[in-house]
Design an enzyme around this catalytic site. Structure first.
Site, PDB file in Angstrom:
ATOM      1  N   LYS A 114       0.824  -1.214   0.000  1.00 19.64           N
ATOM      2  CA  LYS A 114       0.000   0.000   0.000  1.00 19.64           C
ATOM      3  C   LYS A 114       0.851   1.254   0.000  1.00 19.64           C
ATOM      4  CE  LYS A 114      -4.291  -1.760   1.932  1.00 19.64           C
ATOM      5  NZ  LYS A 114      -5.297  -1.697   2.995  1.00 19.64           N
ATOM      6  N   LYS A 197      -8.769 -10.639  -8.262  1.00 15.78           N
ATOM      7  CA  LYS A 197      -9.879 -10.681  -7.325  1.00 15.78           C
ATOM      8  C   LYS A 197     -10.773  -9.451  -7.476  1.00 15.78           C
ATOM      9  CE  LYS A 197      -8.786  -8.676  -2.869  1.00 15.78           C
ATOM     10  NZ  LYS A 197      -9.023  -8.816  -1.462  1.00 15.78           N
ATOM     11  N   LYS A 200     -12.661  -3.423  -4.353  1.00 18.25           N
ATOM     12  CA  LYS A 200     -13.079  -2.023  -4.494  1.00 18.25           C
ATOM     13  C   LYS A 200     -11.894  -1.143  -4.866  1.00 18.25           C
ATOM     14  CE  LYS A 200     -12.549  -1.032   0.374  1.00 18.25           C
ATOM     15  NZ  LYS A 200     -12.696  -2.297   1.076  1.00 18.25           N
TER      16      LYS A 200
HETATM   17  P1  ADP Z   1     -11.319  -4.937  -1.033  1.00 18.59           P
HETATM   18  O1  ADP Z   1     -10.308  -5.976  -1.509  1.00 18.59           O
HETATM   19  O2  ADP Z   1     -12.432  -4.761  -1.981  1.00 18.59           O
HETATM   20  O3  ADP Z   1     -10.628  -3.669  -0.603  1.00 18.59           O
HETATM   21  P2  ADP Z   1     -11.424  -5.555   1.755  1.00 18.59           P
HETATM   22  O4  ADP Z   1      -9.948  -5.693   1.738  1.00 18.59           O
HETATM   23  O5  ADP Z   1     -12.021  -4.407   2.491  1.00 18.59           O
HETATM   24  O6  ADP Z   1     -11.979  -5.560   0.255  1.00 18.59           O
HETATM   25  O7  ADP Z   1     -12.016  -6.923   2.288  1.00 18.59           O
HETATM   26  C1  ADP Z   1     -12.981  -7.094   3.295  1.00 18.59           C
HETATM   27  C2  ADP Z   1     -13.184  -8.575   3.475  1.00 18.59           C
HETATM   28  O8  ADP Z   1     -13.711  -9.155   2.281  1.00 18.59           O
HETATM   29  C3  ADP Z   1     -11.899  -9.333   3.771  1.00 18.59           C
HETATM   30  O9  ADP Z   1     -12.176 -10.341   4.729  1.00 18.59           O
HETATM   31  C4  ADP Z   1     -11.526  -9.958   2.439  1.00 18.59           C
HETATM   32  O10 ADP Z   1     -10.777 -11.148   2.592  1.00 18.59           O
HETATM   33  C5  ADP Z   1     -12.887 -10.202   1.794  1.00 18.59           C
HETATM   34  N1  ADP Z   1     -12.813 -10.109   0.332  1.00 18.59           N
HETATM   35  C6  ADP Z   1     -12.559  -8.974  -0.367  1.00 18.59           C
HETATM   36  N2  ADP Z   1     -12.581  -9.204  -1.693  1.00 18.59           N
HETATM   37  C7  ADP Z   1     -12.853 -10.531  -1.852  1.00 18.59           C
HETATM   38  C8  ADP Z   1     -13.020 -11.390  -2.998  1.00 18.59           C
HETATM   39  N3  ADP Z   1     -12.915 -10.922  -4.236  1.00 18.59           N
HETATM   40  N4  ADP Z   1     -13.316 -12.692  -2.798  1.00 18.59           N
HETATM   41  C9  ADP Z   1     -13.437 -13.166  -1.535  1.00 18.59           C
HETATM   42  N5  ADP Z   1     -13.285 -12.427  -0.427  1.00 18.59           N
HETATM   43  C10 ADP Z   1     -13.002 -11.115  -0.558  1.00 18.59           C
HETATM   44 NA    NA Z   2      -8.236  -4.811   0.188  1.00 17.54          NA
END
Ligand code: ADP
Ligand code: NA
Length: 330
Positions: A114, A197, A200
């Site tokens: 990051k 994956k 957001k």
């Molecule tokens: P992002 O990757 O969209 O920023 P976050 O890091 O805030 O999402 O993730 C919040 C939760 O959702 C975490 O526990 C993460 O492992 C899960 N998560 C996020 N994206 C995915 C995905 N594409 N498939 C499965 N789990 C996910």
């Molecule tokens: Na993330």
């Protein structure tokens, strides 16, 4: 015997959860309520580590809480709260920061990723110490288990190390938390880049389905989802990641097995699968959207619910912090 305790948090950094958040994390939180004493928090302190707009953060915190309630987090059975309403989190984080090595914190790969993206001069100290606050989130509640995805494994390892180090140095205080691995955790991928994956932070608008978006919009994205030039509907994440992703979402939302779906779509085309999946998504999100809106339409009730959650959380967190303070010599 008391049920094992579980803790997890989600950042209020978007207006809506996406399908990856729901299927990969939050859905399991709902299920864990049956077997565990669950603590779930909206981690707004974590959400200010990379710059934010106060009004937007305020709204997103409420929306995250409303969505958690809407998908089935039950405030009667579980403790649902907002992190900033429990001041013990940063209080314990300070103590833990003082037993964390600078080099140890510097080895966290998520910070490296990051901060590289932001430029290392612009990355905040808060982003650097984020995993220490996360350790405090977990240790305050004496959590036995923490549901973690692959991306959070290293942070949980740090939490375990800090718990053990504190206990050894100052006397038994914290439960050492274990990773709770959910066996069939769905990894949801980007509809436009089906090997990446759904996220957001990195998905283009066409690649991500939000729980709170208009189902007509989701349908359009599903129609334009990248697949492959074949025509056979089989589950093969390597060779056909786009179709595999659509089948994964379909199966998870409908409760039908992948094999059942593959059998049902034998001889049919990608268009049929996409059309039906769009309907499954629409049916699934409609009640969630209605319930979320219900909570957002009654802010006083939502505030009351969250205040009660924070009170329950503080009863536990306060007791742990008092012990930690005594052990440290305060
Ligand atoms: P992002 O990757 O969209 O920023 P976050 O890091 O805030 O999402 O993730 C919040 C939760 O959702 C975490 O526990 C993460 O492992 C899960 N998560 C996020 N994206 C995915 C995905 N594409 N498939 C499965 N789990 C996910
Ligand atoms: Na993330």
């Amino acid at each position: 015997p008391a049920r094992p305790r579980v803790l997890s948090g989600i950042q209020p950094t978007a207006d809506s959860f996406h399908l990856g958040n729901y299927l990969g994390a939050v859905r399991h939180w709902v299920a864990l309520q049956d077997s565990h004493d669950a603590f779930y928090c909206v981690v707004d302190l974590h959400a200010i580590t990379a710059g934010h707009d106060p009004a937007v953060l305020h709204q997103r915190t409420r929306r995250a809480a409303a969505q958690l309630l809407a998908v089935g987090i039950d405030p009667e059975r579980s403790t649902l709260f907002v992190q900033s309403q429990v001041p013990e989190h940063p209080q314990l984080a300070w103590i833990l920061g003082c037993i964390t090595g600078f080099g140890e914190a510097g080895r966290m790969t998520q910070f490296k990723d990051k901060s590289q993206k932001q430029g290392s001069d612009r990355a905040s100290v808060g982003l650097f110490t984020y995993p220490i606050l996360q350790a405090a989130d977990i240790l305050l509640y004496q959590a036995d288990a923490v549901p973690v995805g692959e991306d959070q494994r290293q942070h949980l390892e740090l939490s375990r190390d800090l718990a053990q180090r504190f206990n050894t140095t100052f006397g038994a205080t914290f439960t050492v938390p274990a990773a709770h691995i959910v066996k069939d955790t769905a990894k949801i991928t980007d509809l436009q880049e089906p090997r990446a994956k759904m996220s957001k932070s990195s998905s283009a608008p066409g690649g991500i389905i939000d729980l709170l978006e208009d189902p007509a919009r989701s349908a359009k994205k599903i129609r334009s989802a990248v697949t492959d030039t074949g025509r056979e509907i089989v589950f093969d994440a390597e060779a056909k990641p786009g179709i595999a992703n659509l089948l994964t979402i379909y199966s998870a939302l409908s409760g039908r097995g992948i094999d059942d779906l593959v059998g049902a779509y034998a001889g049919k085309g990608y268009g049929d699968l996409k059309k039906d999946l769009a309907e499954v998504v629409a049916e699934f999100v409609r009640p969630i959207q209605a319930r979320t809106q219900g909570y957002l339409d009654d802010p006083a009730q939502l505030d009351k619910l969250l205040a009660t959650g924070a009170e329950k959380a503080r009863a536990v967190a306060g007791a742990t912090l008092r012990t930690a303070y005594e052990r440290v010599g305060f």
